[in-house]
Design an enzyme around this catalytic site. Structure first.
Site, PDB file in Angstrom:
ATOM      1  N   THR A  24      10.710 -18.231 -21.522  1.00 54.86           N
ATOM      2  CA  THR A  24      10.099 -18.417 -22.991  1.00 54.86           C
ATOM      3  C   THR A  24       8.920 -19.347 -22.976  1.00 54.86           C
ATOM      4  OG1 THR A  24      12.337 -18.415 -23.669  1.00 54.86           O
ATOM      5  CG2 THR A  24      10.843 -19.452 -25.170  1.00 54.86           C
ATOM      6  N   LEU A  25       7.818 -18.834 -23.369  1.00 58.73           N
ATOM      7  CA  LEU A  25       6.634 -19.736 -23.327  1.00 58.73           C
ATOM      8  C   LEU A  25       6.565 -20.488 -24.938  1.00 58.73           C
ATOM      9  CD1 LEU A  25       4.088 -17.522 -21.522  1.00 58.73           C
ATOM     10  CD2 LEU A  25       5.795 -18.985 -20.606  1.00 58.73           C
TER      11      LEU A  25
END
Length: 246
Positions: A24-25
């Protein structure tokens, strides 16, 4: 093989390898505040069931309070998919602990300490889990309530909150909480806090769950709504007296 982008609705949200792992960026689907407090017989947690896609209230049936083992409740703000990953970690931990078959089970303090290390470890890898967590439970007659932030910051207290609840709900808790609160008094206080958050937090929705845990066991309520009133003058003209507003 070079790193490849994993397309899941957007090519900016996560990246992975050929094995299909993802990171998850940026948080995409998020939940708002979780509240928790101790009362005379145990611990009680509350959260709404909204899942926001950016500023859009996309999902309205997201359960953000879960039972962990026999003695613990866990509530989460932040990225819903990261919360699901945390639940997977905890499922593996509980199964591993049960395999020892030593008639002992993990309590809320152990779960809290474990999550603190997980969040801090992921932060150090520059791959954080975008969540703030509330851990509450009862074991051997001892009530426990703590909070863990996304970079591993943590504390214990008689009442805790995440998100906007830190700013809007905790002042109410400080003013009205007392150690020998009944369950009914605890629910009344939490509902007062939830109502304030509903009025002031655009990501909150009027669909809540309340969970309690005592020495006898735990219960997570069915979703329900609170009675609201939107006729306050401040709501009708919120920018009155605000210099430079539209």
């Amino acid at each position: 093989m070079e790193w490849a982008t994993v397309f899941s609705g957007s090519n900016e949200g996560s990246v992975g390898t050929e094995r299909g792992s993802e990171r998850t960026l940026n948080p995409y689907v998020t939940g708002t505040s979780v509240l928790g407090l101790k009362y005379k017989d145990g611990v009680i947690l509350a959260a709404d069931m909204g899942g926001s896609y950016g500023s859009t209230l996309r999902y309205k049936n997201v359960e953000r309070i879960k039972s962990i083992g026999k003695h613990t409740l866990l509530g989460a703000s932040g990225e819903v998919s990261d919360f699901q990953e945390i639940l997977r970690y905890l499922d593996e931990l509980i199964i591993y602990d049960n395999m020892w078959d030593d008639e002992n089970s993990l309590g809320p303090k152990e779960v809290h300490n474990y999550l603190t290390r997980v969040m801090y470890n992921r932060r150090n890898k520059f791959d954080p889990l975008f969540n703030s967590l509330v851990v509450g439970g009862v074991k051997n007659g001892q009530k426990y309530l703590g909070m863990v932030g996304m970079i591993g910051t943590h504390y214990e207290d008689n009442h805790v909150a995440t998100g906007f609840g830190n700013h809007l709900a905790r002042p109410l808790m400080r003013a009205e909480w007392h150690e020998d609160m009944s369950f009914e008094e605890a629910v009344k206080l939490l509902e007062k806090c939830l109502l304030v958050l509903l009025y002031r937090d655009r990501s909150a929705i009027n669909k809540f769950q309340i969970a309690k845990i005592t020495e006898e066991g735990m219960t997570i309520s069915e979703p329900y709504a609170l009675k609201t009133f939107w006729g306050f003058l401040a709501f009708q003209n919120p920018t009155k007296g605000a210099e430079g507003s539209w």
